[in-house]
Each structure stands twice: as structure tokens, then as C-alpha cells.
Scaffold this active site. Structure first.
Site, PDB file in Angstrom:
ATOM      1  CE  LYS A  44      -3.411  -1.068  -0.619  1.00 60.07           C
ATOM      2  NZ  LYS A  44      -3.742  -1.716  -1.927  1.00 60.07           N
ATOM      3  CB  SER A  45       4.371   1.895  -0.098  1.00 58.35           C
ATOM      4  OG  SER A  45       4.327   1.338   1.183  1.00 58.35           O
ATOM      5  N   GLY A  46       2.344   2.370  -2.909  1.00 58.36           N
ATOM      6  CA  GLY A  46       2.427   2.898  -4.269  1.00 58.36           C
ATOM      7  C   GLY A  46       3.137   1.956  -5.224  1.00 58.36           C
ATOM      8  CG  HIS A 100       4.510  -6.181  -1.018  1.00 54.91           C
ATOM      9  ND1 HIS A 100       4.710  -4.880  -1.407  1.00 54.91           N
ATOM     10  CD2 HIS A 100       3.309  -6.543  -1.540  1.00 54.91           C
ATOM     11  CE1 HIS A 100       3.668  -4.481  -2.144  1.00 54.91           C
ATOM     12  NE2 HIS A 100       2.823  -5.470  -2.242  1.00 54.91           N
ATOM     13  CB  SER A 130      -3.800   2.619   1.676  1.00 60.50           C
ATOM     14  OG  SER A 130      -3.892   1.998   0.423  1.00 60.50           O
ATOM     15  N   GLY A 250      -5.649   7.726  -3.931  1.00 65.46           N
ATOM     16  CA  GLY A 250      -4.401   8.241  -4.492  1.00 65.46           C
ATOM     17  C   GLY A 250      -4.014   9.625  -4.003  1.00 65.46           C
TER      18      GLY A 250
HETATM   19  P1  A3P Z   1      -4.922   4.731  -1.469  1.00 73.62           P
HETATM   20  O1  A3P Z   1      -5.555   3.474  -0.979  1.00 73.62           O
HETATM   21  O2  A3P Z   1      -4.527   5.654  -0.356  1.00 73.62           O
HETATM   22  O3  A3P Z   1      -5.729   5.430  -2.498  1.00 73.62           O
HETATM   23  P2  A3P Z   1       0.064  -0.418  -3.613  1.00 73.62           P
HETATM   24  O4  A3P Z   1       0.187  -0.400  -5.080  1.00 73.62           O
HETATM   25  O5  A3P Z   1       1.388  -0.531  -2.910  1.00 73.62           O
HETATM   26  O6  A3P Z   1      -0.932  -1.439  -3.160  1.00 73.62           O
HETATM   27  O7  A3P Z   1      -0.483   1.014  -3.166  1.00 73.62           O
HETATM   28  C1  A3P Z   1      -1.810   1.386  -3.405  1.00 73.62           C
HETATM   29  C2  A3P Z   1      -1.952   2.875  -3.163  1.00 73.62           C
HETATM   30  O8  A3P Z   1      -1.294   3.596  -4.244  1.00 73.62           O
HETATM   31  C3  A3P Z   1      -3.415   3.317  -3.155  1.00 73.62           C
HETATM   32  O9  A3P Z   1      -3.540   4.347  -2.173  1.00 73.62           O
HETATM   33  C4  A3P Z   1      -3.564   3.850  -4.583  1.00 73.62           C
HETATM   34  O10 A3P Z   1      -4.627   4.737  -4.763  1.00 73.62           O
HETATM   35  C5  A3P Z   1      -2.226   4.513  -4.804  1.00 73.62           C
HETATM   36  N1  A3P Z   1      -1.958   4.711  -6.247  1.00 73.62           N
HETATM   37  C6  A3P Z   1      -2.011   3.799  -7.224  1.00 73.62           C
HETATM   38  N2  A3P Z   1      -1.754   4.354  -8.420  1.00 73.62           N
HETATM   39  C7  A3P Z   1      -1.554   5.673  -8.190  1.00 73.62           C
HETATM   40  C8  A3P Z   1      -1.261   6.794  -9.034  1.00 73.62           C
HETATM   41  N3  A3P Z   1      -1.122   6.680 -10.346  1.00 73.62           N
HETATM   42  N4  A3P Z   1      -1.107   8.000  -8.446  1.00 73.62           N
HETATM   43  C9  A3P Z   1      -1.243   8.155  -7.117  1.00 73.62           C
HETATM   44  N5  A3P Z   1      -1.515   7.123  -6.260  1.00 73.62           N
HETATM   45  C10 A3P Z   1      -1.678   5.907  -6.800  1.00 73.62           C
END
Ligand code: A3P
Length: 286
Positions: A44-46, A100, A130, A250
């Protein structure tokens, strides 16, 4: 669900697609090649965003690949059964590998290789929020009954992939290495162009200005939200309901809409204690 977690070496993992023998093989036997590009993060870090950016850098911004092949086939997870099999059988495409895993369970062979590794970090308060929405709406691991309950689990590290604090502390120990790049979600949000340029420089890839614009455009939150291939669409609906997307909000700072003042204080005390001694500039968020 017969089991809440698969436990391996004291760390909790989701139950779907995880097996102790695969985790052990990923750690002890997997051979990382010098040309591999490892994309690592705490969940959940992006992670999916980073994979999208790197996939688009590979195609010079052309979205055909990201729109036709799902995230898990473009950059398979080394520690899952399906991901491990995909990597072993892969014949073509860029050598992207996601993970991860905490550093102590990462493939040992990486540490003597020249493979490049990108680690992405994010404000753990937003990681918590998230993660709460993701794990409570999917059937991949133990489901929290409330945010209060997940908050407690997170601070104790009883969540998928263990303690955020241990994970980040472990991986940040490699931050000075030449083959390691640490990125921060908040900085990627603030200036995605600069982050893409940083990644290109690290990977030794040159993009024309128009190509860079295409990478930027096709990896935007909106573009990813509309791309089924970037939103775990390959998993069955009984595990991930169709309305659950990786691209939830996001944004940065969503924790402020959820944490009580007491939770904020408890979180900050734990953060100070667990991350003591690390330079504050490594954590550029509020
Ligand atoms: P949120 O749940 O806060 O919206 P991971 O890929 O590690 O599972 O992380 C998921 C998080 O990254 C989610 O956060 C998601 O919305 C965010 N995310 C995915 N694609 C993104 C993008 N293009 N720009 C910004 N955030 C993004």
C-alpha cells in the site's frame, strides 16, 4: 477462509497464493540476475504505480503493454506461488520483479548481485488507512472488523508482511548503495515528472521530452483507474470484489480524515520509538 494468515519466520502473509515452501525458496534459492530490476515496498505504498511507471519507461510511454498485460505478469511478485512460476518461465520482456518481502527474507542472491532495486516508502499513517480499506474489503487475509482493530494490529505488526517500522528500517539500511534507489510516494505525488526523471537516470534510460510526457500521462491516477490491467483484475471476484480497486483515492494525508487525536498521538509515539536514530529527512511528510 480456513486460515487468517500464512506465517513464515514470524511474519504474517496473505493466505491466497502464499506457501511457506515458496517463501523459503524465494529467500534461499532464487537466483537474482545482474540485469534484474527489483521493485520493493511495504504493501500500500504505491507499488502498482511504480510498476506502471517503469513499464511505461520500458515502452517509451506507449500504453499498449500496460493496457493489455496485467501488473502481475509485467512485474511478478517473487514470493507468491503464481509470481514465482511466472518469473521462472518468463522468456521475454524486461526483467522486472516485484516484492513486498522484508529485507531478512529477500533472496540472498540479490546481495551479491549488481541488480538494481527501487524501494518506495509512504507515510505509514496513509499506508495504514489504505491497508485497512484493502484488507477489509478483500478475502486475501485476515479481515479487520474496524479501523480501531486494524490500527492496533498495524502498530503491533500483526498485518500482512509484518511491521511497517521493521520493514522500512531494514530496507533503508541499503539507501547509500549505488544499486539502490529510495523513492517516496509523497514526492512522487508532488512532482511526478521529477520522480520519473530520477528513475530514468537510475536505470540508465534516456527518454525524449514527448516520451516522458506520455509516461506521465499514462501513469496518472486517472489513467490507472481506468486501466483494468492495473487494478488486480486477474484475481477471482470471490477474492477481490469487482468494485475494489488498487486506485482507491491516491492522495496524501487521508489519515487526517480517519485518525482520532488519541490515535495520532499513539502512532507518533510508536514512530519516534521505532524509527529513532534515522534522519528525519528520510520521511518527508506531515
Ligand atoms: P490509497 O488506498 O490511499 O488510495 P500499492 O500499489 O502498494 O498497493 O499502493 C496502493 C496505493 O497507491 C493506493 O492508495 C492507490 O490509490 C495509490 N496509487 C495507485 N496508483 C496511483 C497513481 N497513479 N497515483 C497516485 N496514487 C496511486
Amino acid at each position: 477462509m480456513a486460515q487468517d494468515y500464512v506465517w513464515y519466520d514470524g511474519i504474517a502473509f496473505p493466505v491466497v497464493d502464499y506457501k511457506p515452501e515458496i517463501l523459503k525458496a524465494a529467500h534461499e534459492k532464487f537466483v537474482v540476475k545482474d540485469e534484474d530490476i527489483m521493485l520493493v515496498s511495504y504493501p500500500k505504498s504505491g507499488t502498482h504505480w511504480l510498476i506502471e511507471i517503469i513499464s511505461l519507461i520500458h515502452t517509451k510511454g506507449d500504453p499498449k503493454w500496460v493496457r493489455s498485460v496485467n501488473t502481475y505478469d509485467r512485474s511478478p511478485w517473487i514470493e507468491t506461488e503464481s509470481g514465482n512460476t511466472t518469473i521462472v518461465n518468463r522468456k521475454e520482456g524486461p526483467p522486472l520483479i516485484s516484492s513486498h518481502l522484508p529485507i531478512q527474507l529477500f533472496p540472498k542472491s540479490f546481495f551479491t548481485s549488481k541488480a538494481k532495486l527501487i524501494y518506495v516508502i509512504r507515510n505509514p499513517k496513509d499506508v495504514l488507512i489504505s491497508g485497512y480499506y484493502f484488507w477489509s474489503s478483500t478475502n486475501l487475509a485476515k479481515k479487520p472488523e474496524s479501523l480501531e482493530q486494524y490500527f492496533e494490529w498495524f502498530l503491533r505488526g500483526h498485518v500482512p508482511y509484518g511491521s511497517w517500522f521493521d520493514h522500512v528500517r531494514g530496507w533503508l539500511s541499503l539507501r547509500e548503495k549505488e544499486n539502490v534507489l529510495v523513492l517516496c510516494y509523497e514526492e512522487m505525488r508532488k512532482d511526478p515528472r521529477k520522480s520519473i526523471e530520477k528513475i530514468c537516470q537510475f536505470l540508465g534510460k534516456a527518454l525524449e521530452p514527448g516520451e516522458l510526457n506520455l509516461v506521465l500521462e499514462n501513469s496518472s491516477f486517472q489513467a490507472m483507474k481506468e486501466n483494468k490491467m492495473s487494478n488486480c483484475n486477474s484475481l477471482p471476484e470471490e477474492l477481490i470484489p469487482k468494485d475494489v480497486k488498487i486506485t482507491r483515492k491516491g492522495i496524501t494525508g487521508d489519515w487526517k480524515n480517519h485518525f482520532t487525536p488519541a490515535q495520532t498521538q499513539a502512532f507518533e509515539e510508536t514512530f519516534r520509538e521505532k524509527m529513532a536514530g534515522l534522519p528525519p529527512e528520510l520521511f518527508p511528510w506531515d
